[in-house]
Design an enzyme around this catalytic site. Structure first.
Site, mmCIF file in Angstrom:
data_model
loop_
_atom_site.group_PDB
_atom_site.id
_atom_site.type_symbol
_atom_site.label_atom_id
_atom_site.label_comp_id
_atom_site.label_asym_id
_atom_site.label_seq_id
_atom_site.Cartn_x
_atom_site.Cartn_y
_atom_site.Cartn_z
ATOM 1 N N TYR A 1 -42.799 -31.176 -3.603
ATOM 2 C CA TYR A 1 -42.909 -30.156 -2.545
ATOM 3 C C TYR A 1 -42.842 -30.769 -1.145
ATOM 4 O O TYR A 1 -42.735 -30.055 -0.154
ATOM 5 C CB TYR A 1 -44.209 -29.338 -2.679
ATOM 6 C CG TYR A 1 -44.419 -28.628 -3.995
ATOM 7 C CD1 TYR A 1 -43.382 -28.499 -4.913
ATOM 8 C CD2 TYR A 1 -45.658 -28.090 -4.336
ATOM 9 C CE1 TYR A 1 -43.584 -27.857 -6.135
ATOM 10 C CE2 TYR A 1 -45.863 -27.443 -5.551
ATOM 11 C CZ TYR A 1 -44.830 -27.343 -6.455
ATOM 12 O OH TYR A 1 -45.036 -26.717 -7.651
ATOM 13 N N LYS B 1 -48.559 -33.390 -8.976
ATOM 14 C CA LYS B 1 -47.724 -33.537 -10.177
ATOM 15 C C LYS B 1 -46.754 -34.698 -10.006
ATOM 16 O O LYS B 1 -46.269 -34.923 -8.885
ATOM 17 C CB LYS B 1 -46.911 -32.252 -10.425
ATOM 18 C CG LYS B 1 -47.725 -30.970 -10.270
ATOM 19 C CD LYS B 1 -46.940 -29.719 -10.562
ATOM 20 C CE LYS B 1 -47.724 -28.470 -10.185
ATOM 21 N NZ LYS B 1 -47.570 -28.029 -8.802
ATOM 22 N N ASP C 1 -52.852 -26.306 -5.159
ATOM 23 C CA ASP C 1 -51.846 -26.838 -6.085
ATOM 24 C C ASP C 1 -50.608 -27.305 -5.325
ATOM 25 O O ASP C 1 -49.865 -26.505 -4.776
ATOM 26 C CB ASP C 1 -51.431 -25.740 -7.072
ATOM 27 C CG ASP C 1 -50.427 -26.250 -8.108
ATOM 28 O OD1 ASP C 1 -50.872 -26.705 -9.176
ATOM 29 O OD2 ASP C 1 -49.212 -26.228 -7.832
ATOM 30 N N HIS D 1 -44.845 -32.878 -14.383
ATOM 31 C CA HIS D 1 -44.235 -31.667 -13.821
ATOM 32 C C HIS D 1 -43.278 -30.967 -14.805
ATOM 33 O O HIS D 1 -43.302 -29.743 -14.929
ATOM 34 C CB HIS D 1 -43.510 -32.030 -12.521
ATOM 35 C CG HIS D 1 -43.438 -30.908 -11.541
ATOM 36 N ND1 HIS D 1 -43.462 -31.085 -10.185
ATOM 37 C CD2 HIS D 1 -43.329 -29.566 -11.711
ATOM 38 C CE1 HIS D 1 -43.388 -29.911 -9.568
ATOM 39 N NE2 HIS D 1 -43.300 -28.982 -10.482
HETATM 40 P P1 NDP Z 1 -45.406 -16.703 -6.206
HETATM 41 O O1 NDP Z 1 -45.180 -15.861 -7.402
HETATM 42 O O2 NDP Z 1 -46.762 -17.181 -5.880
HETATM 43 O O3 NDP Z 1 -44.787 -15.905 -4.963
HETATM 44 C C1 NDP Z 1 -44.744 -16.461 -3.674
HETATM 45 C C2 NDP Z 1 -43.890 -15.548 -2.781
HETATM 46 O O4 NDP Z 1 -44.518 -14.268 -2.625
HETATM 47 C C3 NDP Z 1 -43.680 -16.107 -1.398
HETATM 48 O O5 NDP Z 1 -42.379 -15.761 -0.997
HETATM 49 C C4 NDP Z 1 -44.727 -15.364 -0.550
HETATM 50 O O6 NDP Z 1 -44.261 -15.268 0.786
HETATM 51 C C5 NDP Z 1 -44.753 -14.011 -1.230
HETATM 52 N N1 NDP Z 1 -46.063 -13.352 -1.158
HETATM 53 C C6 NDP Z 1 -47.285 -13.879 -1.424
HETATM 54 N N2 NDP Z 1 -48.261 -12.970 -1.335
HETATM 55 C C7 NDP Z 1 -47.655 -11.802 -0.990
HETATM 56 C C8 NDP Z 1 -48.136 -10.502 -0.750
HETATM 57 N N3 NDP Z 1 -49.419 -10.217 -0.845
HETATM 58 N N4 NDP Z 1 -47.230 -9.524 -0.426
HETATM 59 C C9 NDP Z 1 -45.900 -9.815 -0.331
HETATM 60 N N5 NDP Z 1 -45.406 -11.041 -0.554
HETATM 61 C C10 NDP Z 1 -46.264 -12.043 -0.883
HETATM 62 O O7 NDP Z 1 -44.373 -17.931 -6.327
HETATM 63 P P2 NDP Z 1 -44.408 -19.502 -6.368
HETATM 64 O O8 NDP Z 1 -43.131 -19.893 -7.013
HETATM 65 O O9 NDP Z 1 -44.710 -20.078 -5.055
HETATM 66 O O10 NDP Z 1 -45.584 -19.885 -7.409
HETATM 67 C C11 NDP Z 1 -46.909 -20.140 -7.024
HETATM 68 C C12 NDP Z 1 -47.232 -21.625 -7.096
HETATM 69 O O11 NDP Z 1 -47.023 -22.142 -8.407
HETATM 70 C C13 NDP Z 1 -46.332 -22.507 -6.238
HETATM 71 O O12 NDP Z 1 -46.590 -22.397 -4.856
HETATM 72 C C14 NDP Z 1 -46.604 -23.856 -6.841
HETATM 73 O O13 NDP Z 1 -47.838 -24.366 -6.373
HETATM 74 C C15 NDP Z 1 -46.654 -23.502 -8.319
HETATM 75 N N6 NDP Z 1 -45.347 -23.693 -8.993
HETATM 76 C C16 NDP Z 1 -45.263 -24.622 -9.999
HETATM 77 C C17 NDP Z 1 -44.080 -24.845 -10.667
HETATM 78 C C18 NDP Z 1 -44.026 -25.839 -11.756
HETATM 79 O O14 NDP Z 1 -42.935 -26.174 -12.213
HETATM 80 N N7 NDP Z 1 -45.144 -26.356 -12.209
HETATM 81 C C19 NDP Z 1 -42.852 -24.115 -10.326
HETATM 82 C C20 NDP Z 1 -43.042 -23.140 -9.274
HETATM 83 C C21 NDP Z 1 -44.251 -22.939 -8.664
HETATM 84 P P3 NDP Z 1 -45.152 -15.737 2.067
HETATM 85 O O15 NDP Z 1 -45.482 -17.169 1.896
HETATM 86 O O16 NDP Z 1 -44.227 -15.459 3.202
HETATM 87 O O17 NDP Z 1 -46.361 -14.838 2.067
#
Ligand code: NDP
Length: 278
Positions: free
Chosen positions: A56, A81, A51, A114
């Site tokens: 991004y 998106k 995704d 989006h």
């Molecule tokens: P998430 O809820 O997926 O959390 C991501 C964070 O958690 C990062 O900081 C990551 O750090 C950390 N993390 C991941 N796995 C672990 C773990 N096992 N233990 C500890 N920390 C962890 O947040 P997102 O906001 O990124 O949401 C996911 C996806 O949704 C986005 O990447 C995007 O593709 C989508 N999205 C869509 C939106 C929209 O408006 N349509 C808005 C926001 C997001 P690290 O990378 O360092 O592991």
């Protein structure tokens, strides 16, 4: 409710397309080596769904990660998106062309509006309908659409969105919206399923994780799937990408699903679809 079996498992969209219910999010994965690696590691670990979004600024790296992986493009469910400043009919068509060019692909599996930009999203949707009719995208959907946005869209749309991607985690369940989407055959999908990482500081989830000998991430991601919600956790770290997907060897009890449901408090970590200014 469909049985949750494995990392390649799918939910069926309203047009018959199978959407892998577990994918990798890449928001805030930096373009270049960071996102290339994340995509490669995920695909090689068995993820079948990536995704991204034009905002991004990492579509090139995502495309490169797919190409460098051992997984053929046809086996990847690739989502992007259209960003708010590109909304409108002609500009959306152009934005789509630019996205697939950066991604190095001929088609997308899913293209989303989006955000529901007032006064524009209906024209944007018409463009998505055209891309779908032309076979350039296999499914189309929306993101951040509340019930009133969907109702307004459905008044004039020819095609019902296949997906609605929303902020979703135990503090923001919005069950009424999920029910509305289910009634209208719109697949619900979670963004920020782990509260952008903030969930790991919260003790109340630790107990549940200990009970199942799983991590907090694994508990909430399993809960998403058991609720019939597609989920796209983000990580750019190899061990986490692999561990986050290790959720197919246990099942949450109905009581624990309900317990997580009951934590809803309407808390957002991202913007409010009723009140955003970008
Ligand atoms: P998430 O809820 O997926 O959390 C991501 C964070 O958690 C990062 O900081 C990551 O750090 C950390 N993390 C991941 N796995 C672990 C773990 N096992 N233990 C500890 N920390 C962890 O947040 P997102 O906001 O990124 O949401 C996911 C996806 O949704 C986005 O990447 C995007 O593709 C989508 N999205 C869509 C939106 C929209 O408006 N349509 C808005 C926001 C997001 P690290 O990378 O360092 O592991």
């Amino acid at each position: 409710m469909k049985k949750i079996t494995d990392l390649q498992g799918t939910f069926t969209l309203n047009n018959g397309v199978e959407m892998p219910y577990f994918g990798l999010g890449v928001y805030q994965s930096e373009d270049g080596q960071e996102v290339i690696n994340a995509v490669k590691w995920a695909l090689e670990a068995g993820y079948g769904h990536i995704d991204t979004a034009s905002i991004y600024k990492n579509e090139e790296g995502v495309g490169q990660g797919i190409q460098e992986s051992s997984v053929p493009r046809e086996e990847v469910f690739l989502v992007s998106k259209v960003w708010n400043s590109d909304q409108g009919y002609d500009s959306t068509l152009k934005a789509f062309d630019a996205s697939i060019k950066r991604l190095g692909t001929e088609y997308l599996d899913l293209y989303l509006v989006h955000w529901p930009v007032a006064g524009k999203y209906k024209d944007t949707w018409r463009a998505l309908e055209k891309l779908y009719a032309d076979g350039r995208v296999k499914s189309i959907g929306v993101s951040n659409f509340l019930q009133h946005h969907l109702e307004n869209l459905l008044k004039t749309s020819e095609i019902t969105p296949m997906v609605n991607q929303m902020e979703f985690h135990p503090y923001l369940v919005q069950q009424d919206l999920i029910d509305f989407c289910n009634e209208n055959a719109i697949q619900y999908e979670a963004w920020s399923p782990m509260m952008q990482g903030k969930i790991f500081q919260m003790d109340e989830f630790k107990q549940l994780a200990d009970k199942y000998s799983k991590t907090i991430a694994q508990i909430v991601l399993r809960w998403d799937l058991q609720k019939g919600v597609v989920t796209i956790p983000k990580s750019s770290k190899k061990e986490r990408i692999i561990a986050n997907a290790d959720i197919f060897d246990f099942e949450l009890s109905q009581e624990d699903v309900a317990k997580l449901d009951s934590m809803h408090k309407g808390k957002r970590f991202g913007p409010d679809p009723n009140n955003f200014d970008f």
